[in-house]
Design an enzyme around this catalytic site. Structure first.
Site, PDB file in Angstrom:
ATOM      1  N   ASP A 116      -4.680  15.288   0.665  1.00  0.00           N
ATOM      2  CA  ASP A 116      -5.045  14.644  -0.422  1.00  0.00           C
ATOM      3  C   ASP A 116      -6.440  13.634  -0.298  1.00  0.00           C
ATOM      4  OD1 ASP A 116      -3.631  12.941   1.382  1.00  0.00           O
ATOM      5  OD2 ASP A 116      -2.790  11.642  -0.240  1.00  0.00           O
TER       6      ASP A 116
ATOM      7  N   GLU B  57      -0.497  11.634   1.538  1.00  0.00           N
ATOM      8  CA  GLU B  57      -0.412  10.731   2.737  1.00  0.00           C
ATOM      9  C   GLU B  57      -1.003   9.238   2.204  1.00  0.00           C
ATOM     10  OE1 GLU B  57      -1.730   8.177   5.411  1.00  0.00           O
ATOM     11  OE2 GLU B  57      -3.227   9.118   4.127  1.00  0.00           O
ATOM     12  N   GLU B  58      -2.105   9.468   1.180  1.00  0.00           N
ATOM     13  CA  GLU B  58      -2.659   7.978   1.075  1.00  0.00           C
ATOM     14  C   GLU B  58      -1.632   7.156   0.030  1.00  0.00           C
ATOM     15  OE1 GLU B  58      -5.254   7.070   2.138  1.00  0.00           O
ATOM     16  OE2 GLU B  58      -6.465   8.802   2.554  1.00  0.00           O
TER      17      GLU B  58
HETATM   18 ZN   LIG Z   1      -6.554   7.137   4.132  1.00  0.00          ZN
HETATM   19 ZN   LIG Z   2      -6.534   9.694   6.357  1.00  0.00          ZN
END
Ligand SMILES: [Zn+2]
Ligand SMILES: [Zn+2]
Length: 426
Positions: A101, A159-160
């Site tokens: 992402d 992930e963020e």
């Molecule tokens: Zn990041």
């Molecule tokens: Zn990262």
């Protein structure tokens, strides 16, 4: 014995050289892949096209690919997780993960392949990670005589917002696919020279907890404070008192951060409002420290409100934002040292350096299931060494100006990850 060791060394360094030439052959295509990812970033939970590219490329390399793996807690979003398996005889199972992402950041790097999606940018380098994974996947498919076991490549979304790893584990990742004996990942590093590898045994990235505090008072006229309970004054005291968690309650040897990043209350100068909102981020390493710090936040908020005479039924509301919390990335020390030794041998000791832990967070640790599976996240430097030497300001990860130097970064990443897999599945 000595001559055997020497022969072994010569053989391994010759092999490392042949990997170099294999990577050199693929590098132009990998750099094109990187630029294609960079130009078309997608936000967390929206990685539809990105994940489709990752899945198609891995399929073309001969991996057995399953897409749309993952279930978010909010059932309204589609999860774009990718799992690609290659079984090559008996042996251990190794998970290798990339995230996919991008961030809501307007790009200001000035590169020719800058993002064409307004206000979205691969500002954390997840495009480097995907390219590295694809390059590594290609190496492994060509080097099947040098390893045995099973590699499980993961394209992780979101992930963020630290939800993607959990979503994939929740979707029976380790029941539907082989349960790994080890898991490894790579993140780019915005202060290390391009292509150099960093490793950190033990705690590498922190637990992250998001806490909301609603301080409730009794509002009224700004000129008649005696008939109110002012939540602005109480919130101000709470902000200052929270600093004593780090300075007075915690061992100086245990890193902790308590940051109040947002405070909102009131609309007019002569009105005492009914409530004030505080938004906190809390960073810790050890589980017992995490538990104590979170309990202290609640105790201090409620204690200060009590001292101010706020009635029990208006006590502060302290809420953990569970969906935003991430567990620490704990690099299994034995696994990390093993990889560091192997990489130093094949890449040179100067190119593989120990680095300090960070107080930022990641959700890669979720794949370890509370340390049941040893994991290791390595770093690859992404910065032009001349720029570091010049003393110029270096844009950090998440900066609108963060621009990895593609070729040496991807070359170092692919080499390190390929050698890491060959070490663990030799
Ligand atoms: Zn990041
Ligand atoms: Zn990262």
């Amino acid at each position: 014995m000595k001559s055997f060791a020497l022969a072994f060394f010569v053989a391994t360094s010759a092999f490392a050289q042949s990997i170099d030439s294999m990577i050199d052959r693929e590098l132009p295509a990998l750099v094109e892949t990187y630029k294609a990812f960079h130009i078309a970033p997608e936000l967390s939970k929206q990685e539809e096209k990105t994940s489709a590219t990752v899945a198609a490329r891995l399929r073309a390399l001969g991996y057995t690919v399953t897409d749309h793996v993952g279930k978010y807690e909010d059932t309204g979003s589609t999860c774009y997780g990718v799992v690609a398996v290659m079984k090559n005889g008996d042996g251990s199972v190794l998970l290798v993960r990339t995230d996919m992402d991008a961030l809501p950041v307007p790009e200001k790097t000035g590169v020719a392949y800058a993002s064409q999606n307004a206000n979205v940018m691969h500002a954390c380098g997840h495009d480097i990670h995907m390219t590295t994974l694809l390059g590594t996947a290609s190496m492994l498919a060509q080097l099947k005589s040098r390893w045995h076991g099973t590699v499980m490549l993961i394209g992780q979304p979101a992930e963020e917002v630290v939800q993607g790893a959990s979503a994939m584990v929740r979707d029976q990742l380790y029941q539907r696919f082989p349960r790994p004996d080890f898991a490894i990942a790579l993140h780019d590093n915005a202060s290390m020279p391009a292509g150099k590898i960093g490793y950190c045994p033990g705690y590498f990235m922190s637990n992250s907890d998001s806490v909301n505090i609603t301080v409730r008072g009794l509002g009224g006229h700004g000129a008649s404070p005696q008939s109110t309970k002012d939540p602005i004054v109480v919130a101000s005291e709470i902000v200052l008192a929270l600093q004593t968690i780090v300075s007075r309650e915690n061992s100086p040897l245990d890193p902790v951060v308590v940051t109040v990043g947002s405070i909102h209350g009131g609309a007019k100068r002569n009105v005492i409002p009914d409530q004030v909102e505080l938004l906190l981020t809390v960073r810790t390493y050890k589980p017992e420290v995490r538990k104590r710090v979170l309990a202290s936040i609640e105790r201090i908020a409620k204690g200060i409100a009590l001292a101010a005479g706020i009635p029990d039924d208006r006590a502060p509301i302290v809420e953990m934002q569970k969906a935003e919390s991430a567990d620490a990335t704990y690099n299994d020390p034995a696994l990390t040292e093993r990889l560091a030794r192997a990489l130093k041998r094949d890449m040179g000791a100067d190119n593989v350096v120990q680095i300090d832990p960070l107080m930022v967070s990641e959700d890669f640790g979720r794949f370890a299931l509370d340390r049941q599976i040893p994991i290791c996240m390595l770093n690859v430097g992404a910065v032009d060494p001349a720029k570091i030497a010049s003393g110029a300001r270096l844009p950090s990860l998440h900066s609108s100006e963060f621009a990895p130097v593609p070729e040496p970064t991807i070359r170092g990443g692919v080499k390190a990850m390929t050698l890491a897999v060959l070490e663990l599945l030799r």
